[in-house]
Design an enzyme around this catalytic site. Structure first.
Site: not given
Ligand code: GDP
Ligand code: IMO
Ligand code: MG
Length: 423
Positions: A224, A299-300, A13-16, A303, A39-41, A239, A305
């Site tokens: 992830q 995002a998935t 969830d870094e913002g990929k 829950r 994953a939830g991007h 994972t 964080r």
């Molecule tokens: P991913 O799984 O790495 O693609 O990241 P996620 O989408 O799960 O989570 C990142 C969250 O931070 C999302 O809700 C994005 O819309 C948000 N986001 C991404 N970059 C930024 C940022 O620079 N600032 C803020 N406030 N939100 C951001």
């Molecule tokens: P993105 O791509 C954050 C975490 C789950 C759990 C562990 C194992 O959006 O960054 P799994 O469903 O793979 O058996 O879960 O990994 N997890 C993530 N946490 N971002 C994700 O994907 C994740 N995908 C799995 O919360 O702790």
């Molecule tokens: Mg995510």
């Protein structure tokens, strides 16, 4: 042409998704290499927020092929929902989306097994997203899995039935309380498979090989984060795939000698969802503010964080394992107004001060040691140019660059595509 690689350096969830979308204009092909609908991007532009699970984050660009690689595990039911949510945007999905024949399928019984396994673990549960990821990769390495390419074979349903029956007896083994109606789940699954089968299946390693020969530009998209890697993450709270750079080679069939840039993404603080150790986790008002302002909900799964200070010991480890060549720092805007910031630069580990990530980072072994820094007051969200970055944030960035020995090339200051500063 070489392949660039983008991956998360923390616990996901870094913002990929956002950054892949921002970079897609430079690439002909975006290729997801591992993970699945766990994953939830998230991508945001024109006031609309999109969440992708299986489909690569380059899908909103007309002239880019989006490839679901062999290392990915696909749940046809979730894939179908993603397609449906994209249908109103006029994207030519049939042209721009292709799927590797060697990608494995998540069956309805994989999801049930995930739930039964987690329930049986009680307090020691992984905190899985329950999307069937672990059981599907287990069947892959156990050489029992069903692959996308199998759908083109006549007898694949026989194989399916045998595997599903085996799963049902395994679910019994767990004595779990989960209730399910398999025939209902299978109806939904087989309907979704028909949709999946209307897309182009390819020998993706060959496709990528030819694309490289033709000089096409390719970006591999990770899911992830490095600390969730099956080998290098905080095992067993990880994972079931290699989320690190090597995963791009096995997950796409690209040689290590062809990898060029490795873009490593991290948040200006740290989050984690699910169970497992997290040395810099906060339980005070700073952590609460990060969660609230950063809207830190999965995002998935939705829950909340867990939030904490930036952990440079863990980040350095991820930079090393991946051979990161450029860093991208996300969500600096969330820390605006903090009177102070802390960055963990070493651990007290079994009475000694160490600067590397040890085997065991459970709370009882590790106490983080922090360097305190000044926060920034300014609202960053309207900034578009590096010259607007306040001095205190520049100090924070310089400190991290010095510690990590890699330049921070992008500073993200909001969720929208446009809220991106290139340095
Ligand atoms: P991913 O799984 O790495 O693609 O990241 P996620 O989408 O799960 O989570 C990142 C969250 O931070 C999302 O809700 C994005 O819309 C948000 N986001 C991404 N970059 C930024 C940022 O620079 N600032 C803020 N406030 N939100 C951001
Ligand atoms: P993105 O791509 C954050 C975490 C789950 C759990 C562990 C194992 O959006 O960054 P799994 O469903 O793979 O058996 O879960 O990994 N997890 C993530 N946490 N971002 C994700 O994907 C994740 N995908 C799995 O919360 O702790
Ligand atoms: Mg995510």
């Amino acid at each position: 042409m070489a392949v660039d690689l983008l991956l998360g350096l923390q616990w996901g969830d870094e913002g990929k998704g956002k950054i892949v979308d921002v970079l897609t204009k430079n690439y002909d092909i975006i290729a997801r290499f591992q993970g699945g609908p766990n994953a939830g991007h998230t991508l945001e532009f024109d006031g609309i927020k999109h969440v992708l699970h299986t489909i690569p984050s380059g899908i909103f660009h007309d002239n880019t092929i989006n490839l679901v690689g062999n290392g990915v595990v696909i749940d046809p039911v979730i894939f179908r929902k993603e397609l449906e949510s994209l249908s109103k945007y006029g994207i030519d999905l049939k042209k721009n989306l292709v799927v590797s024949r060697k990608a494995h399928l998540i069956l309805p019984t994989h999801r049930l097994l995930d739930a039964a396994s987690e329930a049986s673990k009680g307090k020691a549960k992984i905190g899985s997203t329950l999307k069937g990821i672990g059981p599907t990769y287990m069947d892959k390495t156990g050489r029992n899995g069903i692959r996308v390419g199998d759908l083109e074979m006549k007898d694949w349903k026989k194989k399916y039935r045998a595997l599903a029956n085996k799963h049902v007896s395994m679910i019994d083994f767990y004595h779990s309380e989960i209730e399910f109606d398999l025939s209902e789940l299978e109806t939904e699954f087989f309907e979704a498979l028909e949709i999946l089968q209307s897309y182009t299946f390819i020998d993706s390693e060959e496709f990528l090989h030819q694309a490289q020969k033709e000089g096409k530009t390719i970006l591999a998209e990770g899911a992830q984060g490095s600390l969730l890697d099956i080998d290098f993450g905080t095992y067993p709270y990880v994972t079931s795939s290699n989320t690190t750079a090597a995963g791009a080679c096995t997950g796409l069939g690209v040689s290590p000698s062809r990898i060029n840039e490795v873009f490593g993404i991290f948040k200006a603080y740290t989050t984690r969802v699910g169970s497992g150790p997290f040395p810099t986790e906060l339980f005070d008002s700073y952590g609460e503010t990060m969660g609230r302002v950063g809207n830190e909900f999965g995002a998935t799964t939705g829950r909340p964080r867990r939030c904490g200070w930036l952990d440079l010991v863990a980040l350095k480890y991820a930079v090393q394992i991946n051979g990161v060549t450029q860093l991208m720092m996300m969500k600096g805007d969330v820390l605006s107004g903090f009177d102070k910031l802390k960055v963990c630069t070493s651990y007290k580990y079994k009475g000694k001060v160490i600067e590397h990530l040890p085997y065991n980072i459970e709370e009882e072994n590790v106490t983080p040691i922090y360097t305190e820094m000044k926060g920034w007051k300014d609202d960053l969200t309207t900034m578009t140019d590096a010259s607007q970055i306040p001095q205190t944030l520049n100090d924070y960035i310089s400190f991290l660059e010095k510690e990590l020995e890699v330049p921070i090339k992008i500073v993200s200051v909001g969720p929208d595509r446009t809220q991106t500063i290139h340095r």
